[in-house]
Design a protein around this motif. Structure first.
Motif, PDB file in Angstrom:
ATOM      1  N   LEU A   1     -12.588  74.662  44.263  1.00 10.97           N
ATOM      2  CA  LEU A   1     -12.470  75.700  43.253  1.00 10.97           C
ATOM      3  C   LEU A   1     -11.380  76.711  43.626  1.00 10.97           C
ATOM      4  O   LEU A   1     -10.669  77.234  42.758  1.00 10.97           O
ATOM      5  CB  LEU A   1     -13.814  76.414  43.080  1.00 10.97           C
ATOM      6  CG  LEU A   1     -14.917  75.578  42.410  1.00 10.97           C
ATOM      7  CD1 LEU A   1     -16.259  76.301  42.505  1.00 10.97           C
ATOM      8  CD2 LEU A   1     -14.565  75.288  40.955  1.00 10.97           C
ATOM      9  N   ALA A   2     -11.238  76.981  44.918  1.00 11.06           N
ATOM     10  CA  ALA A   2     -10.183  77.890  45.375  1.00 11.06           C
ATOM     11  C   ALA A   2      -8.810  77.308  45.080  1.00 11.06           C
ATOM     12  O   ALA A   2      -7.893  78.031  44.650  1.00 11.06           O
ATOM     13  CB  ALA A   2     -10.339  78.168  46.860  1.00 11.06           C
ATOM     14  N   ARG A   3      -8.643  76.008  45.288  1.00 14.98           N
ATOM     15  CA  ARG A   3      -7.351  75.383  44.990  1.00 14.98           C
ATOM     16  C   ARG A   3      -7.070  75.420  43.485  1.00 14.98           C
ATOM     17  O   ARG A   3      -5.921  75.629  43.068  1.00 14.98           O
ATOM     18  CB  ARG A   3      -7.324  73.950  45.517  1.00 14.98           C
ATOM     19  CG  ARG A   3      -7.184  73.867  47.038  1.00 14.98           C
ATOM     20  CD  ARG A   3      -6.792  72.490  47.506  1.00 14.98           C
ATOM     21  NE  ARG A   3      -6.625  72.437  48.950  1.00 14.98           N
ATOM     22  CZ  ARG A   3      -5.506  72.745  49.601  1.00 14.98           C
ATOM     23  NH1 ARG A   3      -4.439  73.144  48.916  1.00 14.98           N
ATOM     24  NH2 ARG A   3      -5.436  72.665  50.907  1.00 14.98           N
TER      25      ARG A   3
ATOM     26  N   GLU B   1      -3.895  78.385  39.058  1.00 15.06           N
ATOM     27  CA  GLU B   1      -3.938  79.281  37.906  1.00 15.06           C
ATOM     28  C   GLU B   1      -3.430  80.678  38.242  1.00 15.06           C
ATOM     29  O   GLU B   1      -3.394  81.552  37.372  1.00 15.06           O
ATOM     30  CB  GLU B   1      -5.382  79.360  37.376  1.00 15.06           C
ATOM     31  CG  GLU B   1      -5.905  78.025  36.852  1.00 15.06           C
ATOM     32  CD  GLU B   1      -7.405  78.047  36.580  1.00 15.06           C
ATOM     33  OE1 GLU B   1      -8.044  79.082  36.919  1.00 15.06           O
ATOM     34  OE2 GLU B   1      -7.935  77.057  36.045  1.00 15.06           O
ATOM     35  N   GLY B   2      -3.075  80.886  39.523  1.00 11.29           N
ATOM     36  CA  GLY B   2      -2.567  82.185  39.935  1.00 11.29           C
ATOM     37  C   GLY B   2      -3.633  83.246  40.116  1.00 11.29           C
ATOM     38  O   GLY B   2      -3.318  84.442  40.182  1.00 11.29           O
ATOM     39  N   ASP B   3      -4.893  82.828  40.234  1.00 13.05           N
ATOM     40  CA  ASP B   3      -5.997  83.778  40.418  1.00 13.05           C
ATOM     41  C   ASP B   3      -6.253  83.933  41.917  1.00 13.05           C
ATOM     42  O   ASP B   3      -7.175  83.338  42.482  1.00 13.05           O
ATOM     43  CB  ASP B   3      -7.251  83.279  39.692  1.00 13.05           C
ATOM     44  CG  ASP B   3      -8.381  84.309  39.699  1.00 13.05           C
ATOM     45  OD1 ASP B   3      -8.224  85.361  40.365  1.00 13.05           O
ATOM     46  OD2 ASP B   3      -9.414  84.053  39.049  1.00 13.05           O
ATOM     47  N   TRP B   4      -5.447  84.755  42.564  1.00 16.22           N
ATOM     48  CA  TRP B   4      -5.502  84.837  44.027  1.00 16.22           C
ATOM     49  C   TRP B   4      -6.696  85.636  44.526  1.00 16.22           C
ATOM     50  O   TRP B   4      -7.137  85.455  45.657  1.00 16.22           O
ATOM     51  CB  TRP B   4      -4.183  85.414  44.548  1.00 16.22           C
ATOM     52  CG  TRP B   4      -3.057  84.478  44.245  1.00 16.22           C
ATOM     53  CD1 TRP B   4      -2.122  84.612  43.273  1.00 16.22           C
ATOM     54  CD2 TRP B   4      -2.798  83.224  44.877  1.00 16.22           C
ATOM     55  NE1 TRP B   4      -1.276  83.522  43.256  1.00 16.22           N
ATOM     56  CE2 TRP B   4      -1.667  82.655  44.241  1.00 16.22           C
ATOM     57  CE3 TRP B   4      -3.400  82.514  45.920  1.00 16.22           C
ATOM     58  CZ2 TRP B   4      -1.130  81.427  44.601  1.00 16.22           C
ATOM     59  CZ3 TRP B   4      -2.865  81.292  46.293  1.00 16.22           C
ATOM     60  CH2 TRP B   4      -1.750  80.762  45.642  1.00 16.22           C
ATOM     61  N   ARG B   5      -7.253  86.491  43.685  1.00 19.69           N
ATOM     62  CA  ARG B   5      -8.486  87.169  44.083  1.00 19.69           C
ATOM     63  C   ARG B   5      -9.627  86.169  44.233  1.00 19.69           C
ATOM     64  O   ARG B   5     -10.421  86.241  45.182  1.00 19.69           O
ATOM     65  CB  ARG B   5      -8.873  88.226  43.041  1.00 19.69           C
ATOM     66  CG  ARG B   5      -8.142  89.528  43.196  1.00 19.69           C
ATOM     67  CD  ARG B   5      -8.752  90.590  42.307  1.00 19.69           C
ATOM     68  NE  ARG B   5      -8.027  91.826  42.423  1.00 19.69           N
ATOM     69  CZ  ARG B   5      -8.305  92.907  41.726  1.00 19.69           C
ATOM     70  NH1 ARG B   5      -9.299  92.893  40.848  1.00 19.69           N
ATOM     71  NH2 ARG B   5      -7.591  94.006  41.894  1.00 19.69           N
TER      72      ARG B   5
END
Length: 531
Positions: free
Chosen positions: A12-14, A19-23
């Motif tokens: 899920l982190a990858r 998607e550019g959701d680094w938080r």
């Protein structure tokens, strides 16, 4: 968490990273590390999040933590090598790159990234080999094809680059960087040039802002090939305007930097920091080739690099980075007034040692080597003190041709002053005045070579330059285009040809459009009589 749950969280982190959701990336990886502190993949993704957030030092710590947890986790090592290269730590970057190479032979994306690192390190042949490995695994990957084509152009393989770029455009007709590279590589064939220009003009009407500089500079170059001068200028101006809008540049800040160099590193500083007797002979001889971009420095380097006693190292960034390192500043930003003031209080000898150590891994057994970063002209008094054996070759070009050649070139992130004619004119005046100061101060160590004289009388001018450098004349210096030297600059295509005079006087085709630039030079009294 169980291993299965951790695996799910990392997947899920990858996905969040794509998607550019680094938080979300950070949150999921921190959760994994609470239950599994040695999970190398989680440390690596945290490093990527830090890198995207503009925190490279934290990213380095994360990648190193990943490698402590698993020394074989190649993804972390590739990213670590990339950061090291970006910060000018080239020897360390190359060492890390070599370590991870055996571990990524089956991963085209990591091979692509590693190849890009090698290209940045100046190892173009190694980079091309890695791109080819990546393309064997992913033959239709557009990004890898374009990157490989760029390196092929650096290596003088325009035909191979053209084939790759046409493959890209068959699959992605709006790939603006591929269009730009293809235009740079194209020679002859009026019909193909006209068709490509028509396609570019149609595309520019609907392309997003990020694509506009590439498309217009490509169209300008093709129009110039067709000798459609007005059309060429329209595109160059549109491309320059689009690029200028993307950049933060302040003419006053630039003027402050030049003034600080005059004040803190000028004549009084030079005489105060030691004698200025001629450098002793023997040992290695650095040859700094300086001037404005597109003034002929690549041609001069190719001539010298074809000599048996000279190693051409290209446009090195090690000198400005050595200055930053000496000041304890890790960023690779341009020289500032504060830098000029601070470096004047440092030991030039220590700075020279730092510079030589930073290029040691690049050096061959040849006694002389060239460093042709044009902007090193800002530092000549400092380099002269730091490296007593250094010689300086200043490549000068007719100011009008020099201005045109710079204005019609799309650079990566360098030379932000080159996209507005008035800003370009003001920069030229400041460069000219500083070079006059250096010429008076370092007259025995600076050789000025005129580009137009060089292309008109190549053997005479080459012999004179070699005599000044105390090198014997070699016929190979006039046949550099046969030597296959790498040229990772905007002039890479031109220097694959024998010396020619096509560019001399080209400014006259654009004389009316260049008036804003010309007026600034006229007011400074620096135009030669025939301009």
């Amino acid at each position: 968490m169980s291993n299965d749950i951790n695996r799910q969280q990392l997947d899920l982190a990858r996905r969040a990273a794509t998607e550019g959701d680094w938080r979300a990336v950070s949150a999921r990886c921190i959760g994994v590390l609470k239950s599994e502190p040695q999970r190398a993949e989680a440390h690596t993704l945290l490093g990527l999040a830090a890198l995207e957030g503009g925190r490279p030092q934290i990213a380095v710590r994360a990648f190193k933590a990943a490698l402590r947890a698993d020394a074989e986790f190649a993804e972390a090592r590739v990213y670590l090598a990339r950061i090291l290269a970006a910060n000018g730590r080239f020897a360390a970057a190359e060492s890390e790159a070599a370590l991870c190479l055996p571990q990524i032979t089956g991963d085209p994306e990591l091979l692509d990234m590693l190849a890009t690192i090698y290209s940045r390190l100046g190892r173009q042949q190694q980079a091309l080999s890695l791109y080819r490995q990546a393309l064997q695994l992913a033959p239709d990957n557009i990004g890898i094809l374009v990157n490989a084509a760029a390196v092929q152009l650096f290596l003088g393989r325009s035909a191979d680059a053209g084939i790759a770029l046409r493959r890209v455009l068959e699959r992605a007709p709006d790939h603006y960087r591929a269009h730009w590279l293809l235009a740079k590589s194209r020679r002859g064939n009026h019909t193909e040039t006209r068709a490509h220009l028509d396609a570019l003009q149609a595309l520019a009407g609907t392309a997003p802002p990020v694509a506009q500089p590439y498309l217009h500079y490509a169209a300008g170059k093709l129009s110039e090939d067709l000798r459609a001068w007005d059309c060429a200028w329209q595109h160059y101006q549109a491309g320059a305007d689009a690029q200028r809008q993307r950049l933060h540049y302040d003419t006053e800040s630039e003027r402050d930097t030049f003034n600080a160099v005059h004040e803190h590193l000028g004549e009084s500083w030079y005489h105060r920091t030691g004698d200025h007797s001629p450098p002793a002979s023997g040992g290695e001889t650095p040859i700094f080739i300086v001037g404005l971009p597109r003034a002929g420095s690549t041609l001069v380097e190719q001539i010298l690099g074809s000599h048996a006693q000279v190693q051409a190292l290209g446009e090195l960034v090690q000198w400005p980075l050595a200055v930053k390192q000496q000041l304890g500043r890790g960023e690779a930003a341009l020289l500032s007034p504060a830098d000029a003031r601070a470096i004047a209080a440092q030991s030039p000898a220590a700075l020279g040692r730092t510079y030589l150590q930073s290029i040691r891994h690049l050096r061959s057994e040849r006694r002389c080597f060239t460093d042709k970063l044009p902007g090193n002209f800002l530092y000549l008094s400092l380099i002269a003190r730091a490296l007593p054996g250094a010689r300086f070759v200043h490549v000068r070009r007719n100011p009008m041709d020099a201005g045109l050649a710079t204005y019609k070139q799309l650079f990566a992130d360098a030379y932000p002053w080159s996209y507005d004619l008035e800003e370009l004119g003001h920069y030229y005046v400041q460069y000219h005045q500083l070079m006059q100061q250096w010429q008076a101060l370092l007259s025995g160590r600076i050789y000025t070579i005129d580009y137009d004289l060089l292309v008109a009388e190549p053997e005479r001018e080459t012999r004179s330059l070699l005599d000044w450098l105390r090198l014997p004349f070699e016929r190979a210096c006039l046949e550099f285009h046969r030597a296959g030297l790498t040229a990772a600059t905007a002039s890479a295509t031109q220097v694959r040809e024998p010396i020619h005079r096509r560019s001399s006087g080209r400014w006259r085709e654009f004389a009316a459009q260049l008036q804003p630039y010309r007026k600034i030079l006229e007011s400074a009294g620096i135009l030669p009589p025939d301009s």
